[in-house]
Design an enzyme around this catalytic site. Structure first.
Site, short mmCIF file in Angstrom:
data_model
loop_
_atom_site.label_atom_id
_atom_site.label_comp_id
_atom_site.label_asym_id
_atom_site.label_seq_id
_atom_site.Cartn_x
_atom_site.Cartn_y
_atom_site.Cartn_z
N GLU A 1 48.91 88.05 42.79
CA GLU A 1 47.65 87.66 43.69
C GLU A 1 47.26 88.32 44.99
O GLU A 1 48.09 88.76 45.64
CB GLU A 1 47.81 86.29 43.73
CG GLU A 1 47.75 85.39 42.42
CD GLU A 1 48.15 83.98 42.63
OE1 GLU A 1 47.77 83.23 41.76
OE2 GLU A 1 48.29 83.31 43.54
N CYS B 1 44.68 90.21 52.09
CA CYS B 1 46.34 89.71 51.85
C CYS B 1 46.62 90.43 50.93
O CYS B 1 46.70 89.96 49.52
CB CYS B 1 46.21 88.40 52.04
SG CYS B 1 48.08 87.69 52.11
N CYS C 1 59.40 78.94 51.11
CA CYS C 1 58.35 79.74 50.52
C CYS C 1 58.44 79.85 48.99
O CYS C 1 59.51 79.93 48.28
CB CYS C 1 58.66 81.37 50.95
SG CYS C 1 57.60 82.60 50.05
N GLU D 1 58.58 91.19 49.79
CA GLU D 1 58.81 91.72 51.00
C GLU D 1 58.71 93.22 51.14
O GLU D 1 59.45 94.25 50.52
CB GLU D 1 60.44 91.58 51.32
CG GLU D 1 61.27 92.33 52.27
CD GLU D 1 60.40 91.93 53.66
OE1 GLU D 1 60.23 90.91 54.05
OE2 GLU D 1 60.04 92.87 54.56
N SER E 1 53.98 92.54 57.37
CA SER E 1 54.66 91.24 57.85
C SER E 1 56.33 91.26 57.20
O SER E 1 56.26 91.71 55.92
CB SER E 1 54.10 90.01 57.31
OG SER E 1 54.98 88.94 57.62
N CYS F 1 49.13 81.10 52.36
CA CYS F 1 50.44 81.76 52.59
C CYS F 1 51.34 80.84 51.72
O CYS F 1 51.59 79.50 51.91
CB CYS F 1 50.96 81.80 54.11
SG CYS F 1 50.17 83.04 54.99
N1 SAH Z 1 57.84 88.85 53.11
C1 SAH Z 1 57.19 88.83 54.22
C2 SAH Z 1 55.81 89.11 53.76
C3 SAH Z 1 55.20 87.84 52.81
S1 SAH Z 1 55.32 86.24 53.25
C4 SAH Z 1 57.42 87.70 54.98
O1 SAH Z 1 58.23 87.00 54.77
O2 SAH Z 1 57.23 87.96 56.47
C5 SAH Z 1 53.76 85.96 54.49
C6 SAH Z 1 53.77 85.11 55.43
O3 SAH Z 1 53.82 83.86 54.65
C7 SAH Z 1 55.39 84.99 56.24
O4 SAH Z 1 55.14 84.86 57.48
C8 SAH Z 1 55.92 83.79 55.58
O5 SAH Z 1 56.88 83.20 56.26
C9 SAH Z 1 54.67 82.90 55.27
N2 SAH Z 1 54.93 81.72 54.35
C10 SAH Z 1 55.69 81.72 53.27
N3 SAH Z 1 55.81 80.58 52.55
C11 SAH Z 1 54.77 79.67 53.33
C12 SAH Z 1 54.57 78.21 53.38
N4 SAH Z 1 54.80 77.55 52.18
N5 SAH Z 1 53.78 77.76 54.18
C13 SAH Z 1 53.26 78.76 55.38
N6 SAH Z 1 53.62 80.03 55.50
C14 SAH Z 1 54.48 80.36 54.63
FE1 SF4 Z 2 58.73 84.42 50.73
FE2 SF4 Z 2 58.64 86.71 52.59
FE3 SF4 Z 2 60.74 85.08 52.37
FE4 SF4 Z 2 60.16 86.51 50.33
S1 SF4 Z 2 60.58 87.28 52.51
S2 SF4 Z 2 60.86 84.55 50.34
S3 SF4 Z 2 57.85 86.61 50.37
S4 SF4 Z 2 58.77 84.31 53.06
#
Ligand code: SAH
Ligand code: SF4
Length: 387
Positions: A116, A130, A144, A193, A224, A366
């Site tokens: 997505e 994004c 997440c 990631e 990120s 997110c």
């Molecule tokens: N894996 C990377 C990038 C993808 S996640 C990382 O973790 O940074 C992108 C952002 O979305 C991250 O800051 C993550 O913490 C946030 N995120 C993940 N799940 C979420 C949720 N349920 N509500 C709000 N933010 C969330």
């Molecule tokens: Fe979600 Fe980023 Fe954590 Fe992976 S690293 S589980 S994408 S918040």
């Protein structure tokens, strides 16, 4: 647009350029493009660089998907290219537009490999895309939804670039506009990631940032990460991208619960690597992301601890209201709690925008990515079973 019923999981492709022949040219660097043209016998060696530049402009500035459109390339060469290579976009299986202008595409890269990609207007200079770097994630952050889905595979550079191309197709932004763009920024905040797929992420950034192509500058590309410490310096050196860190907690005990990777790379090590991030300055700040979880990490004491932890780092703080998903164990902090938290950060001199939830009606926020498609698939399965 239809709903996919193909639930198979494809094996990882062996090459960077994608799973199936013919080679798609979109993820190649200029050098790789020239070499591929020669190797396929489509272009003589002495003309390879010139031809590669020509093709580059057609592919990345004009966004063409058909060699026949390359009007300044000889007919026979175009036919040879079409025989050896592809410029096809992956299939868009679903497209949704939110009432706030957010757009979401479910893109099928290969059978069972779907990602997505979300366009969010009014973020960055004009609007941010994004993008996803992996299908699923290995890291299991407890808040997440992507983290609950097993890793299917890394995306190739071509598949990362394809997300930008699909968005540009839909937004009508070819040839690549210099001014008045709707898609002005890229954030690697979709599924996965990025630092566990750094080579392909860096190769994709090289394509996206190229001035004679999509031309989104590296200052407008943010990667990120949940904090893969050993890769941080390499990210900065290879990409010069803006850095965002998913911090979420200021002490190891809590961060280990939220981001299990913290056991491997505790906060002190992470902060050391961030301070050493290449090119850091007041003009190029690190963004710290904090997902606001009710009663977990949202107290005034948490805010003060954050201020203390970030002392001396050129930083911005992004407060993200938690987006719940079915089965999630957390709740989002109340608006007044988030505002009180932000006020403490502001008083300490930090810009700390609260990320307003966008595209909630299409589950494009997110941490929710993939959930809708999973749900749709479940309902399609039910319908198919009933039929
Ligand atoms: N894996 C990377 C990038 C993808 S996640 C990382 O973790 O940074 C992108 C952002 O979305 C991250 O800051 C993550 O913490 C946030 N995120 C993940 N799940 C979420 C949720 N349920 N509500 C709000 N933010 C969330
Ligand atoms: Fe979600 Fe980023 Fe954590 Fe992976 S690293 S589980 S994408 S918040």
């Amino acid at each position: 647009m239809g709903v996919t019923l193909d639930l198979s999981r494809a094996p990882a492709p062996s090459r960077d350029t994608g799973a199936s022949a013919p080679t798609n040219l979109t993820g190649l660097s200029r050098g790789e493009l020239a070499a591929a043209l020669v190797e396929a016998g489509a272009v003589p060696k002495e003309k390879a660089r010139m031809r590669a530049s020509q093709l580059w402009r057609w592919i990345h500035h004009y966004g063409v998907t058909d060699f026949a459109a390359m009007t300044d390339v000889a007919k026979e060469t175009r036919a040879a290219l079409a025989g050896a290579f592809s410029l096809a976009r992956p299939e868009v299986v679903e497209r949704q537009v939110s009432k706030d202008g957010t757009r979401k595409w479910l893109i099928r890269m290969a059978p069972g490999v779907e990602v997505e990609t979300v366009y969010i207007p009014d973020v960055g200079r004009a609007g941010a895309l994004c993008v996803s770097s992996q299908v699923g994630c290995t890291l299991n952050c407890t808040f997440c939804h992507t983290g609950t889905q097993p890793l299917v595979r890394n995306l190739t550079a071509a598949e990362i670039v394809a997300q930008v191309q699909v968005a540009r197709d839909d937004l009508g932004e070819w040839p690549s506009p210099k001014e008045d763009r709707r898609l002005s920024n890229i954030v690697f905040m979709g599924m996965g990631e990025p630092l566990y797929n750094l080579d392909n992420v860096a190769a994709a950034i090289d394509v996206i940032a190229d001035n004679e192509g999509i031309a989104i500058s590296r200052r407008r590309i943010t990667v990120s990460t949940s904090g893969v410490v050993p890769q941080l310096a390499e990210l900065g050196e290879k990409t010069q991208a803006m850095l965002a860190i998913s911090l979420h907690a200021t002490n190891d005990e809590l961060r280990e619960k939220l981001v299990p990777l913290n056991r491997k790379y505790p906060i002190a090590e992470l902060m050391g690597a961030i301070r050493a991030y290449p090119g850091l300055s007041n003009a190029k700040r690190v963004t710290f992301e904090d997902v606001m979880l009710k009663g977990v990490n949202d107290s005034p004491a948490d805010a003060r601890a954050l201020v203390k932890l970030l002392a001396g780092i050129p930083a911005k703080i992004n407060l993200i209201p938690f987006n719940p998903w079915p089965g999630s164990q957390y709740e989002c902090s109340s608006w007044s709690t988030i505002e009180a938290f932000a006020a403490i950060l502001n008083r300490a001199g930090y810009a700390s925008p609260i990320r307003t939830p966008r595209g909630r009606d299409i589950l494009a926020a997110c941490g929710q990515l993939k959930s809708e498609s999973e749900k749709l698939r479940a309902s399609a399965r039910r319908k198919a079973a009933e039929a």
